[in-house]
Motif scaffolding. Sequence first.
Motif, PDB file in Angstrom:
ATOM      1  N   THR A   1       0.846  -1.192   0.000  1.00  0.00           N
ATOM      2  CA  THR A   1       0.000   0.000   0.000  1.00  0.00           C
ATOM      3  C   THR A   1       0.887   1.250   0.000  1.00  0.00           C
ATOM      4  O   THR A   1       2.117   1.153  -0.162  1.00  0.00           O
TER       5      THR A   1
ATOM      6  N   ASN B   1      -5.839   5.677  -0.451  1.00  0.00           N
ATOM      7  CA  ASN B   1      -4.872   4.693  -0.942  1.00  0.00           C
ATOM      8  C   ASN B   1      -5.438   3.276  -0.979  1.00  0.00           C
ATOM      9  O   ASN B   1      -5.990   2.792   0.011  1.00  0.00           O
TER      10      ASN B   1
ATOM     11  N   GLN C   1      -5.199  -0.851  -1.131  1.00  0.00           N
ATOM     12  CA  GLN C   1      -4.403  -1.897  -0.494  1.00  0.00           C
ATOM     13  C   GLN C   1      -4.457  -3.153  -1.369  1.00  0.00           C
ATOM     14  O   GLN C   1      -5.482  -3.432  -1.999  1.00  0.00           O
TER      15      GLN C   1
ATOM     16  N   TYR D   1      -7.766  -6.751  -3.703  1.00  0.00           N
ATOM     17  CA  TYR D   1      -7.491  -5.306  -3.728  1.00  0.00           C
ATOM     18  C   TYR D   1      -8.730  -4.502  -3.348  1.00  0.00           C
ATOM     19  O   TYR D   1      -9.867  -4.934  -3.552  1.00  0.00           O
TER      20      TYR D   1
END
Length: 299
Positions: free
Chosen positions: A187, A197, A199, A216
């Motif tokens: 990440t 963001n 991961q 994801y």
Amino acid sequence: MKNKKKIIGLVLFGIAATVTLSSYKVDLLPKSLKDDANGLEMEKKGKLILKQAWNEHGVDSMLSHKVYSYTGVDNWVGMMGKMGKLWPDAKIKLKLKSVVGTFDSKVEFLDGKEEGNKAGLQAWKYYEEPKDSLASFDVKLNKRHQFGLAAFQYFNEMVGRLSSAPIIRYAGEETFNETEYDLVFATWETLKATKKNDQYVLYINKKTHRLDYVIYTIRDNYLKMPGASFFYGSMSFTNYTRVNGALIPFQQSAFMNKMKADNEGYLHQINIDKFEFDTFDAKELYPNKTLGSLGDSKN
């Protein structure tokens, strides 16, 4: 028919609302990494496993090329597949062209209702190129096309792309579909889940060192459905074929939430029939000479 669509919409809204209320955001960080007590050790091990995958996937060979193109059939199935489809038709033949290591790419629809039309991204600016016409940036942004262009390229280059993520951790072992895997978490900025963001959890095959699956988050929500960003996705990579030294997954199957054994119940699946490097000039993907390229950045 209208009543049926209304009922389906209400059901989906209810599911999305439930997820929204029960979870502020999807967090794929394994419990073993919550306190990051062995951060340096887990980072070193995670990077080592990714380096092995890098070598097996021939990432250096991929990076030695400027551009690539491929044709394939993308098939979106079921109610959720048809709702989430990125392209004009649920099942469609495509040709995609990309500049390695960037988000500069273009898709051409080879059949269906928009056969011959093209859409692309240059420096994250969206454009359309109707059949037998020049590219135009003065068009309404199609968020599905934008997402699809970036995502399809990212998945083809995933091992190389995620190897440069600033946060990498070894996340343990797991046996799935009778195969043993090393898990690697990746990440940006912080281990903690954020709205910004994404991961990733990569499933690296212990024997082959190949990326077989990835789980994801989907922080960017192109679906006009409340709570859609609180779901997550997964992808399986099969039918690997080596092209000029680079290992290319000729079949990629996507799932809502975690992947299924034996690839059953996929949301969409693309089957590539031809993949080539450096068969066209990169200038083709830069129709606006004043924009240039942002490379791997989105800003």
